[in-house]
Write an enzyme that holds these catalytic residues in place. Structure first.
Site, mmCIF file in Angstrom:
data_model
loop_
_atom_site.group_PDB
_atom_site.id
_atom_site.type_symbol
_atom_site.label_atom_id
_atom_site.label_comp_id
_atom_site.label_asym_id
_atom_site.label_seq_id
_atom_site.Cartn_x
_atom_site.Cartn_y
_atom_site.Cartn_z
ATOM 1 N N GLU A 21 -59.415 84.722 -27.467
ATOM 2 C CA GLU A 21 -60.056 83.671 -26.773
ATOM 3 C C GLU A 21 -59.675 83.460 -25.377
ATOM 4 O OE1 GLU A 21 -60.388 80.664 -29.679
ATOM 5 O OE2 GLU A 21 -61.250 81.776 -31.043
ATOM 6 N N GLU A 67 -65.257 88.598 -36.675
ATOM 7 C CA GLU A 67 -65.151 87.432 -37.534
ATOM 8 C C GLU A 67 -66.483 86.960 -38.174
ATOM 9 O OE1 GLU A 67 -62.532 84.470 -35.825
ATOM 10 O OE2 GLU A 67 -61.033 85.997 -34.834
#
Length: 578
Positions: free
Chosen positions: A347, A454
């Protein structure tokens, strides 16, 4: 751009020939995309679709000025015509065209964009009749060349919308050419997915059986069974699997790929500074190795300041540099050669913990070190909202491509195997599958492998339906090389989207996963060889067992073979001993 009538006629004829009984022309979706800036724009996708005068061969007909902008037609030295928005004072000042959107349809949008100087992000925005602004895609536009803006929208409303172009820098002109908006029904969209799956995930395999004397073996009964799929479709895993035989059996019977949800993260392996503990991660990896399950390494670092070990947050920049060097050397060396991927910096489009403390090149340097320590493993970026939310300003495809370029241009990283990780945490709202596909098109044009890493869908009445739509879109896309669902049994603590309840009975989401696992695997097949000993099957890529029953002696012969996309199609010759 000049429209070539002969090419349009050929396209129309091609479409007509491919129409099926239910009126679906599956050939029409155009996956083509590029992140290169070109001297001249390419022709409009689908001839412009719903757009009037898409290549500006009739001046500015069909287009109006929006806001304070003025518009004019321009012509390049090569004779190409395009539209210019100038005298802008606000970000949305541009040219516009109104089109009618219909609820339930999916729209593919594209345009070639240039600006009058420098470089800046230009967005396509749909303004609805009630004033709502919907992001449909973005591009990094430059002066001196044309860049492709590709986007999309799954319409959950019926409305007249105004297509606008937005740039925060109101001092520059926006130029556009080859604008296109193409509608698809859900049936057409699904049909194209199916066609793409047949092309990208399957291959026709032809066999010829002969006797020991090399004569054709007619009438042999042939059975083919798939043992393993080549496409990585996996599931998240947590440490509860170490204490539950039921969880172990549930997982191993379904999945051959996984990502540990938290157990390799820094805050799990070094809770107290200087006291590393890999016991749980080691045991989980041992279970996976025993059961033939491949593991993605998740993660070496996380750029979110809230997701650091508590002691890390208190370190000075120099202390952090030393601790981070120890961390990356420890975890990467420990599992080098044992994993299929590393999420090196999680991220780092949304967050900047390491950049703020160690400098702008912190991520790129960590990728360099990880690659040196584990050179044969793919190093991934891993971000959320790139495919989930067009309105996210941080992790759109433009910024993702920028970060890729930053990492690969850093000294020592040129030969690195880099991967694109798209998390896929979708809300309970209808997923924008059209926008998702456009992002996969753009990022796929880099040639780097894309994984959905994910995937889950938030709790809601349509959770299982939306999950199936997302998984189908990912599996069907040519650029996607793997999918991991961040889910599992409820008893293991998977609360957002459990695949099984506390008794390991399927939830609706679990039914979807099991259905797709079965659908994307070749069923047991049986055939009889013809007079020349031939038979042919269309098979999903993967590992297979072939059993032949001799037509006279009834003796059984078994062999193993593999079907891949890249192996050239040919006839496999099998000699059967009488």
């Amino acid at each position: 751009m000049t429209i070539i009538a002969d090419q349009i006629c050929i396209l129309m004829l091609f479409c007509i020939l491919l129409y099926s009984g239910n009126g679906i022309c599956a050939s029409l979706y155009d996956y083509s995309a590029t992140t290169k800036c070109l001297a001249e724009p390419r022709r409009a996708h689908y001839g412009g679709g719903l757009i009037v005068n898409p290549e500006f061969n009739r001046g500015t007909e069909g287009w109006t000025a929006f806001g304070q902008a003025a518009i004019r037609e321009a012509t390049s030295e090569e004779g190409n015509k395009y539209i210019v928005a100038h005298s802008r004072t606000n970000p949305l000042d541009s040219f516009s065209q109104k089109v009618q959107l219909e609820k339930g349809k999916l729209y593919s949008f594209s345009a070639w964009i240039q600006i009058s100087r420098g470089s800046d992000t230009v967005a396509a925005v749909f303004k609805t009749s009630d004033g709502k602004l919907i992001d449909a895609g973005k591009v990094l536009a430059k002066h001196g060349c044309w860049s492709l803006l590709k986007g999309g929208l799954a319409a959950n409303f019926t409305s007249l919308v105004e297509i606008l172009f937005e740039s925060k820098n109101a001092e520059m002109e926006i130029w556009a050419d080859s604008v296109s908006l193409q509608p698809f029904t859900k049936e057409q969209w699904r049909s194209h997915q199916d066609k793409s799956i047949n092309k990208e995930r399957k291959r026709k395999v032809r066999f010829q059986l002969t006797s020991a004397n090399k004569t054709a073996l007619e009438g042999a009964v042939v059975s083919v069974t798939q043992i393993k799929s080549d496409f990585p479709f996996g599931c998240g895993m947590n440490n509860y699997i170490l204490t539950s035989t039921e969880y172990q059996n549930w997982f191993a019977s379904r999945f051959k790929y996984t990502t540990f949800t938290n157990q390799m993260k820094w805050y799990s392996t070094e809770k107290i500074q200087g006291e590393e503990n890999y016991t749980i991660a080691d045991a989980m990896l041992q279970f996976c190795e025993k059961n033939g399950i491949s593991v993605r390494g998740h993660n070496i670092f996380w750029d979110n300041p809230k997701q650091q070990p508590s002691w890390v947050k208190k370190l000075s920049p120099e202390e952090l540099r030393e601790a981070a060097a120890k961390r990356i050397n420890s975890v990467t060396s420990r599992y080098a050669g044992k994993l299929i991927a590393w999420d090196v910096m999680n991220e780092n489009l949304h967050f900047r913990f390491f950049e703020d403390n160690l400098g702008e090149n912190a991520s790129a340097e960590f990728y360099r070190i990880a690659h040196q320590l584990d050179p044969n493993t793919i190093m991934f970026l891993n971000e959320y909202n790139t495919i989930e939310l067009a309105a996210d300003k941080e992790s759109n495809a433009v910024n993702y491509k920028k970060k890729i370029d930053e990492i690969l241009s850093y000294p020592g990283n040129a030969g690195m195997s880099l991967g694109i990780g798209l998390q896929g945490h979708f809300s309970s709202d209808q997923p924008d599958i059209a926008y998702m596909r456009s992002v996969l098109d753009i990022l796929g044009s880099t040639g780097l492998p894309i994984w959905l890493t994910e995937v889950d869908v938030d709790i809601g009445p349509n959770q299982s339906q939306y999950l199936e739509e997302i998984l189908r879109e990912g599996y069907a896309h040519p650029a996607v090389k793997g999918v991991i669902s961040f889910s599992g049994p409820a008893i293991a603590g998977f609360k957002v989207m459990p695949l099984a309840d506390k008794d390991f009975k399927n939830t609706p989401a679990g039914d979807v996963v099991d259905k797709l696992l079965a659908e994307w695997k070749s069923r047991a097949l049986e055939a009889t060889t013809d007079m020349k000993g031939f038979f042919e099957f269309s098979l999903f890529h993967g590992d297979y067992n072939l059993t032949v029953k001799h037509p006279v002696t009834h003796a059984l012969t078994s062999i193993s073979f593999k079907v891949t996309k890249h192996r050239p199609q040919r006839t496999m010759n099998v000699q059967i001993v009488d």
